[in-house]
Design a protein around this motif. Structure first.
Motif, short mmCIF file in Angstrom:
data_model
loop_
_atom_site.label_atom_id
_atom_site.label_comp_id
_atom_site.label_asym_id
_atom_site.label_seq_id
_atom_site.Cartn_x
_atom_site.Cartn_y
_atom_site.Cartn_z
N MET A 158 -6.82 2.77 -7.96
CA MET A 158 -6.53 1.35 -7.75
C MET A 158 -5.68 0.82 -8.90
SD MET A 158 -10.08 -0.24 -6.40
CE MET A 158 -11.07 0.66 -5.21
N GLU A 159 -4.93 -0.22 -8.60
CA GLU A 159 -4.12 -0.90 -9.60
C GLU A 159 -4.33 -2.40 -9.47
OE1 GLU A 159 -0.03 0.23 -9.23
OE2 GLU A 159 -0.47 2.37 -9.39
N ILE A 160 -4.42 -3.06 -10.61
CA ILE A 160 -4.46 -4.53 -10.62
C ILE A 160 -3.02 -5.02 -10.60
CG2 ILE A 160 -5.16 -6.60 -11.87
CD1 ILE A 160 -7.33 -4.88 -13.24
N VAL A 161 -2.67 -5.74 -9.56
CA VAL A 161 -1.31 -6.29 -9.44
C VAL A 161 -1.25 -7.66 -10.11
CG1 VAL A 161 0.44 -7.08 -7.80
CG2 VAL A 161 -0.91 -5.03 -7.31
N GLU A 162 -2.30 -8.42 -9.93
CA GLU A 162 -2.31 -9.80 -10.43
C GLU A 162 -3.75 -10.26 -10.59
OE1 GLU A 162 -1.33 -14.01 -8.26
OE2 GLU A 162 0.07 -12.36 -7.92
N VAL A 163 -3.98 -11.05 -11.60
CA VAL A 163 -5.27 -11.71 -11.78
C VAL A 163 -5.00 -13.14 -12.21
CG1 VAL A 163 -5.62 -10.99 -14.18
CG2 VAL A 163 -7.59 -11.46 -12.75
N SER A 164 -5.83 -14.05 -11.74
CA SER A 164 -5.70 -15.46 -12.08
C SER A 164 -7.10 -16.06 -12.05
CB SER A 164 -4.79 -16.18 -11.07
OG SER A 164 -5.31 -16.05 -9.77
N PRO A 165 -7.28 -17.27 -12.55
CA PRO A 165 -8.61 -17.87 -12.49
C PRO A 165 -9.10 -17.95 -11.03
CG PRO A 165 -7.21 -19.10 -13.98
CD PRO A 165 -6.33 -18.12 -13.26
N GLY A 166 -10.14 -17.18 -10.71
CA GLY A 166 -10.68 -17.17 -9.35
C GLY A 166 -9.93 -16.31 -8.37
N GLY A 167 -8.98 -15.53 -8.82
CA GLY A 167 -8.19 -14.72 -7.89
C GLY A 167 -7.82 -13.36 -8.46
N ALA A 168 -7.53 -12.43 -7.57
CA ALA A 168 -7.07 -11.10 -7.98
C ALA A 168 -6.38 -10.42 -6.81
CB ALA A 168 -8.24 -10.24 -8.47
N VAL A 169 -5.41 -9.60 -7.13
CA VAL A 169 -4.73 -8.76 -6.14
C VAL A 169 -4.77 -7.33 -6.66
CG1 VAL A 169 -2.57 -8.27 -4.91
CG2 VAL A 169 -3.19 -10.65 -5.46
N MET A 170 -5.28 -6.42 -5.83
CA MET A 170 -5.36 -5.00 -6.20
C MET A 170 -4.81 -4.14 -5.07
SD MET A 170 -9.04 -4.77 -8.13
CE MET A 170 -8.65 -3.18 -8.86
N THR A 171 -4.30 -2.97 -5.44
CA THR A 171 -3.79 -2.04 -4.44
C THR A 171 -4.45 -0.67 -4.60
OG1 THR A 171 -1.95 -1.32 -5.84
CG2 THR A 171 -1.53 -3.18 -4.34
N MET A 172 -4.37 0.11 -3.52
CA MET A 172 -4.88 1.47 -3.53
C MET A 172 -4.11 2.28 -2.51
SD MET A 172 -8.75 2.81 -2.64
CE MET A 172 -8.57 2.47 -0.88
N GLN A 173 -3.64 3.44 -2.91
CA GLN A 173 -2.96 4.36 -2.01
C GLN A 173 -4.01 5.16 -1.26
OE1 GLN A 173 0.50 4.47 -2.15
NE2 GLN A 173 0.60 5.85 -0.40
N VAL A 174 -3.90 5.24 0.07
CA VAL A 174 -4.83 6.02 0.88
C VAL A 174 -4.45 7.50 0.74
CG1 VAL A 174 -5.74 6.46 3.19
CG2 VAL A 174 -5.17 4.12 2.50
N ARG A 175 -5.33 8.27 0.11
CA ARG A 175 -5.09 9.69 -0.13
C ARG A 175 -5.80 10.53 0.93
NH1 ARG A 175 -6.87 8.56 -6.13
NH2 ARG A 175 -8.76 9.52 -5.33
N ALA A 176 -5.42 11.78 1.03
CA ALA A 176 -5.97 12.69 2.04
C ALA A 176 -7.48 12.75 2.00
CB ALA A 176 -5.36 14.08 1.89
N GLU A 177 -8.07 12.76 0.80
CA GLU A 177 -9.53 12.88 0.68
C GLU A 177 -10.26 11.59 1.05
OE1 GLU A 177 -8.07 12.02 -3.58
OE2 GLU A 177 -7.38 13.19 -1.88
#
Length: 141
Positions: A26-45
């Motif tokens: 996972m990666e944190i793309v953005e964080v703010s007071p009361g908010g967050a955006v995170m991503t994750m690549q769907v891997r084979a496992e």
């Protein structure tokens, strides 16, 4: 210290010991007071018997975004209750994005909605997290 700086410093402190989110890429793309955006690549496992992303991984991504959003005030906060509704499958090799927003925060309790989307913008899941503040802070102010 501004509210944004507090959110970023809280996230950095949490991230430094969040082995689960790190291990899943996972990666944190953005964080703010009361908010967050995170991503994750769907891997084979991460694929289930249908060849799509296992719901547990989608839940974990949403839960991590929820955690960073509700911990953005330099107060230790844990999940009290979470629910998720799956709307579309996460596809192999796709980058999923979880966007957490604060809906309400009263006293020690909070409500956060997280939308998980696929690369094409379709809604993959809707997650609602209820939070509860406990004793402690991420860092001394």
């Amino acid at each position: 210290m501004t509210a944004q700086q507090r959110a970023e410093r809280s996230a950095a402190q949490m991230w430094s010991t969040d082995k689960a989110s790190q291990a899943l890429g996972m990666e944190i793309v953005e964080v703010s007071p009361g908010g967050a955006v995170m991503t994750m690549q769907v891997r084979a496992e991460m694929l289930n018997g249908h060849g799509i992303c296992h719901g547990g991984y989608i839940f974990t991504l949403a839960d991590s975004a929820f955690a960073f959003a509700c911990n953005s005030y330099n107060q230790l906060v844990v999940a009290q209750e979470n629910t998720i509704t799956y709307l579309a499958p996460g596809q192999p090799d796709e980058r999923l994005t979880a966007t957490a927003v604060e809906v309400a925060k009263t006293g020690r309790s909070g409500v956060y909605d997280v939308t998980v989307t696929g690369e094409d913008g379709r809604k993959v899941a809707l997650f609602r997290g209820l939070s509860r503040q406990v004793k402690g802070q991420h860092f001394e102010e």
